[in-house]
Design a protein around this motif. Sequence first.
Motif, short mmCIF file in Angstrom:
data_model
loop_
_atom_site.label_atom_id
_atom_site.label_comp_id
_atom_site.label_asym_id
_atom_site.label_seq_id
_atom_site.Cartn_x
_atom_site.Cartn_y
_atom_site.Cartn_z
N TYR A 50 3.15 12.96 2.50
CA TYR A 50 2.35 14.10 2.96
C TYR A 50 1.16 13.65 3.82
CZ TYR A 50 4.94 16.73 -0.52
OH TYR A 50 5.93 17.30 -1.25
N ASN A 51 1.18 12.41 4.28
CA ASN A 51 0.09 11.92 5.10
C ASN A 51 0.65 11.18 6.31
OD1 ASN A 51 -2.46 11.28 6.01
ND2 ASN A 51 -2.88 9.79 4.43
N LYS A 52 0.93 9.89 6.15
CA LYS A 52 1.38 9.08 7.27
C LYS A 52 2.85 8.67 7.18
CE LYS A 52 -3.13 6.98 8.11
NZ LYS A 52 -3.85 5.71 8.23
N ILE A 53 3.43 8.73 6.00
CA ILE A 53 4.82 8.30 5.82
C ILE A 53 5.73 9.53 5.89
CG2 ILE A 53 6.48 7.19 4.28
CD1 ILE A 53 4.09 5.59 3.13
N PRO A 54 6.62 9.55 6.88
CA PRO A 54 7.53 10.69 7.02
C PRO A 54 8.61 10.70 5.93
CG PRO A 54 7.53 9.31 9.01
CD PRO A 54 6.75 8.59 7.97
N PRO A 55 9.27 11.84 5.74
CA PRO A 55 10.39 11.89 4.79
C PRO A 55 11.49 10.90 5.18
CG PRO A 55 9.75 14.09 5.48
CD PRO A 55 9.00 13.13 6.35
N LEU A 56 12.18 10.37 4.18
CA LEU A 56 13.33 9.49 4.35
C LEU A 56 13.02 8.24 5.18
CD1 LEU A 56 16.04 12.24 4.87
CD2 LEU A 56 15.67 10.87 2.81
N GLU A 57 11.83 7.71 5.02
CA GLU A 57 11.41 6.54 5.81
C GLU A 57 11.60 5.25 5.00
OE1 GLU A 57 10.58 4.69 9.07
OE2 GLU A 57 10.32 6.86 9.04
N VAL A 58 12.28 4.29 5.61
CA VAL A 58 12.38 2.94 5.05
C VAL A 58 11.07 2.24 5.35
CG1 VAL A 58 13.58 0.73 5.18
CG2 VAL A 58 14.88 2.86 5.40
N LEU A 59 10.51 1.57 4.35
CA LEU A 59 9.23 0.89 4.53
C LEU A 59 9.38 -0.62 4.52
CD1 LEU A 59 6.97 3.02 2.15
CD2 LEU A 59 7.33 3.30 4.61
N VAL A 60 8.53 -1.28 5.29
CA VAL A 60 8.44 -2.74 5.27
C VAL A 60 7.04 -3.05 4.76
CG1 VAL A 60 8.50 -4.85 6.62
CG2 VAL A 60 10.00 -2.93 7.24
N VAL A 61 6.97 -3.77 3.64
CA VAL A 61 5.69 -4.09 3.03
C VAL A 61 5.49 -5.59 3.05
CG1 VAL A 61 4.28 -3.92 0.93
CG2 VAL A 61 5.85 -2.05 1.54
N ASP A 62 4.41 -6.02 3.69
CA ASP A 62 4.01 -7.42 3.64
C ASP A 62 3.01 -7.50 2.49
OD1 ASP A 62 3.20 -10.05 4.04
OD2 ASP A 62 3.09 -9.82 6.21
N LEU A 63 3.35 -8.23 1.45
CA LEU A 63 2.62 -8.19 0.19
C LEU A 63 2.15 -9.58 -0.21
CD1 LEU A 63 2.00 -6.17 -2.18
CD2 LEU A 63 4.15 -6.91 -3.19
N GLU A 64 0.90 -9.69 -0.57
CA GLU A 64 0.36 -10.94 -1.13
C GLU A 64 -0.11 -10.64 -2.54
OE1 GLU A 64 -3.27 -14.18 -0.58
OE2 GLU A 64 -3.01 -12.61 0.93
N LEU A 65 0.43 -11.38 -3.50
CA LEU A 65 -0.01 -11.22 -4.89
C LEU A 65 -1.19 -12.17 -5.10
CD1 LEU A 65 0.11 -10.18 -7.73
CD2 LEU A 65 2.09 -11.62 -8.16
N VAL A 66 -2.38 -11.61 -5.03
CA VAL A 66 -3.60 -12.41 -5.07
C VAL A 66 -3.89 -12.91 -6.48
CG1 VAL A 66 -6.10 -12.35 -4.65
CG2 VAL A 66 -4.54 -11.13 -3.10
#
Length: 174
Positions: free
Chosen positions: A155-171
């Motif tokens: 309901y903000n920036k991510i459209p419906p049915l969107e595949v996401l790519v997350v670059d994640l660092e576990l600090v």
Amino acid sequence: MMSKNIILIGSLCFLLASCGDEPKERQEIPQWSVEHSTRMNKQFTQEDEINIRLFLDRKKSWKTTETGSGLRYWVYEDQEGENAVEGDKVDVKFEVSMLSDSLIYKTEEDEVSTFKVDKSDIETGVMEGIKYLSEGDKAKLIIPSHLAHGLLGDYNKIPPLEVLVVDLELVKIY
């Protein structure tokens, strides 16, 4: 005053003329079933799969592993240690993008996001992916829409049915 009466009478005549005796056709409401939902979910999953494969064709250096849920992850900086588990409190840094490489969200340079693994309102795909990481690891997660925000988006920036790519660092793991 006379012109107002003429307009009023004309309007009434128009309304009466438009109210014919013809019965209105009832619009039939289609019956929805589990089969409809299953078919639709399979179609969405197939579309996600095609889009993910096309994306990975452009990212040849990414050595991703696919899980049973459809999540793909690649730990590109591995610090060797115990992985995060359910109930751990973690600090992470992240960047969330779409397959088009359009950046959606990210933590600020000097900030972290803190949450409890499997106990927070975080995307299912992130919760699954974080458990493949140990403190200090950096990874890329490719999260199919059904493990991200699904049919509604955020309901903000991510459209419906969107595949996401997350670059994640576990600090940090607490």
